[in-house]
Design a protein around this motif. Sequence first.
Motif, mmCIF file in Angstrom:
data_model
loop_
_atom_site.group_PDB
_atom_site.id
_atom_site.type_symbol
_atom_site.label_atom_id
_atom_site.label_comp_id
_atom_site.label_asym_id
_atom_site.label_seq_id
_atom_site.Cartn_x
_atom_site.Cartn_y
_atom_site.Cartn_z
ATOM 1 N N THR A 1 0.840 -1.210 0.000
ATOM 2 C CA THR A 1 0.000 0.000 0.000
ATOM 3 C C THR A 1 0.865 1.246 0.000
ATOM 4 O O THR A 1 0.586 2.224 -0.716
ATOM 5 C CB THR A 1 -0.932 0.005 1.223
ATOM 6 O OG1 THR A 1 -1.838 -1.086 1.135
ATOM 7 C CG2 THR A 1 -1.726 1.310 1.304
ATOM 8 N N THR A 2 1.942 1.214 0.773
ATOM 9 C CA THR A 2 2.839 2.365 0.847
ATOM 10 C C THR A 2 3.484 2.642 -0.503
ATOM 11 O O THR A 2 3.549 3.798 -0.949
ATOM 12 C CB THR A 2 3.919 2.125 1.911
ATOM 13 O OG1 THR A 2 3.281 1.918 3.182
ATOM 14 C CG2 THR A 2 4.862 3.313 2.014
ATOM 15 N N TYR A 3 3.966 1.613 -1.176
ATOM 16 C CA TYR A 3 4.583 1.800 -2.497
ATOM 17 C C TYR A 3 3.575 2.385 -3.486
ATOM 18 O O TYR A 3 3.905 3.281 -4.273
ATOM 19 C CB TYR A 3 5.105 0.465 -3.029
ATOM 20 C CG TYR A 3 6.541 0.177 -2.637
ATOM 21 C CD1 TYR A 3 7.574 1.029 -3.029
ATOM 22 C CD2 TYR A 3 6.860 -0.947 -1.886
ATOM 23 C CE1 TYR A 3 8.896 0.766 -2.675
ATOM 24 C CE2 TYR A 3 8.177 -1.216 -1.524
ATOM 25 C CZ TYR A 3 9.188 -0.358 -1.916
ATOM 26 O OH TYR A 3 10.488 -0.613 -1.570
ATOM 27 N N ARG A 4 2.346 1.898 -3.431
ATOM 28 C CA ARG A 4 1.331 2.406 -4.358
ATOM 29 C C ARG A 4 1.060 3.890 -4.118
ATOM 30 O O ARG A 4 0.991 4.687 -5.064
ATOM 31 C CB ARG A 4 0.036 1.591 -4.191
ATOM 32 C CG ARG A 4 -1.130 2.089 -5.052
ATOM 33 C CD ARG A 4 -2.302 1.130 -5.001
ATOM 34 N NE ARG A 4 -2.759 0.910 -3.635
ATOM 35 C CZ ARG A 4 -3.566 1.738 -2.970
ATOM 36 N NH1 ARG A 4 -3.972 2.861 -3.545
ATOM 37 N NH2 ARG A 4 -3.963 1.452 -1.748
ATOM 38 N N LEU A 5 0.943 4.272 -2.872
ATOM 39 C CA LEU A 5 0.682 5.672 -2.553
ATOM 40 C C LEU A 5 1.897 6.549 -2.838
ATOM 41 O O LEU A 5 1.754 7.685 -3.316
ATOM 42 C CB LEU A 5 0.263 5.795 -1.081
ATOM 43 C CG LEU A 5 -1.095 5.152 -0.743
ATOM 44 C CD1 LEU A 5 -1.311 5.134 0.764
ATOM 45 C CD2 LEU A 5 -2.230 5.891 -1.433
ATOM 46 N N LEU A 6 3.083 6.049 -2.547
ATOM 47 C CA LEU A 6 4.298 6.802 -2.859
ATOM 48 C C LEU A 6 4.390 7.072 -4.359
ATOM 49 O O LEU A 6 4.685 8.204 -4.786
ATOM 50 C CB LEU A 6 5.536 6.041 -2.390
ATOM 51 C CG LEU A 6 5.822 6.045 -0.888
ATOM 52 C CD1 LEU A 6 6.909 5.042 -0.546
ATOM 53 C CD2 LEU A 6 6.232 7.440 -0.411
ATOM 54 N N ASN A 7 4.146 6.054 -5.168
ATOM 55 C CA ASN A 7 4.222 6.225 -6.625
ATOM 56 C C ASN A 7 3.195 7.235 -7.116
ATOM 57 O O ASN A 7 3.480 8.051 -8.007
ATOM 58 C CB ASN A 7 4.015 4.876 -7.314
ATOM 59 C CG ASN A 7 5.194 3.946 -7.125
ATOM 60 O OD1 ASN A 7 6.314 4.402 -6.890
ATOM 61 N ND2 ASN A 7 4.958 2.643 -7.219
ATOM 62 N N THR A 8 1.982 7.201 -6.537
ATOM 63 C CA THR A 8 0.946 8.162 -6.929
ATOM 64 C C THR A 8 1.361 9.584 -6.567
ATOM 65 O O THR A 8 1.214 10.514 -7.377
ATOM 66 C CB THR A 8 -0.386 7.817 -6.245
ATOM 67 O OG1 THR A 8 -0.797 6.515 -6.640
ATOM 68 C CG2 THR A 8 -1.469 8.823 -6.627
ATOM 69 N N LEU A 9 1.877 9.774 -5.362
ATOM 70 C CA LEU A 9 2.270 11.106 -4.909
ATOM 71 C C LEU A 9 3.476 11.630 -5.678
ATOM 72 O O LEU A 9 3.592 12.838 -5.944
ATOM 73 C CB LEU A 9 2.556 11.082 -3.403
ATOM 74 C CG LEU A 9 1.319 10.877 -2.517
ATOM 75 C CD1 LEU A 9 1.727 10.554 -1.084
ATOM 76 C CD2 LEU A 9 0.421 12.104 -2.542
#
Length: 266
Positions: free
Chosen positions: A51-59
């Motif tokens: 989840t963290t990687y997905r949100l980091l990539n989006t941001l």
Amino acid sequence: MIHGNETHAAGAADLLGSVRRALRVLEAVAAGGDGITAKAVARRAGLTLPTTYRLLNTLVHDGYLVRLNQSRGYGLGYKLTGLHRRLCQQLEVTPGLLGVLHQVHDECAAAAYYTVFRDEEIVVAEVVDSPSAPRAEPLDVGFHEAPHATAFGKVMLSSLPASRRRDYLRQQGLVRLTERTITAPDVLEGHLERVHASGVAVEVGEFQGGLSCLAAPVLDADGKVAGAVATSVPAELFEQRQPQLEDAVRVGAARVSRLIAATVSP
């Protein structure tokens, strides 16, 4: 069978949760500083690594974060500078006003604050400090609590009509923060009358034990209180330095008042 309303509510809840998780990631990167790893972000934000990687990539994609290849971590993105600039514009923190706060900070060797009315709240709009003269935590931009216990809050409360002030304090509550905090409405009302008459507010250990603050009103072009300039120092230094602090804060507030008046002059 899942009805349409239930499906909509579930989708809205999931969207809200995603937004909150993204904000937690953003705050974790801000707290961790340049180069924080995804694993450290996940740990700080309380999220799974995927989840963290997905949100980091989006941001990162949207410019709110950057990927730092050399450190193999993340940092705050440059898009945030635009948000900060627009917030300063909305709080009417101009370069000239910021310069006045720097002068107050330098003259007092203490943190300098500027507060404004934003809608119905008394809000810290800007702070100037330094490692040798840091701000009092949690008095950062956006702080809007406990006006009955802060010097800048008292200056601004004292300018309100009595009925509006009573309503405001009823909503806020007179929370006891230290043994010196004024929590009796009639006692506070008398105190605010004296603040209004003197044109300066002083509080010693009412907001935080061991901290003293002093504030003076900033006036708009019509002579109404629009904000306050304040400073804070350790309580053990206050008595000795009070005359110097009061002079600097009064002069700083007058300078800001002139800046505001100049912006509306024909």
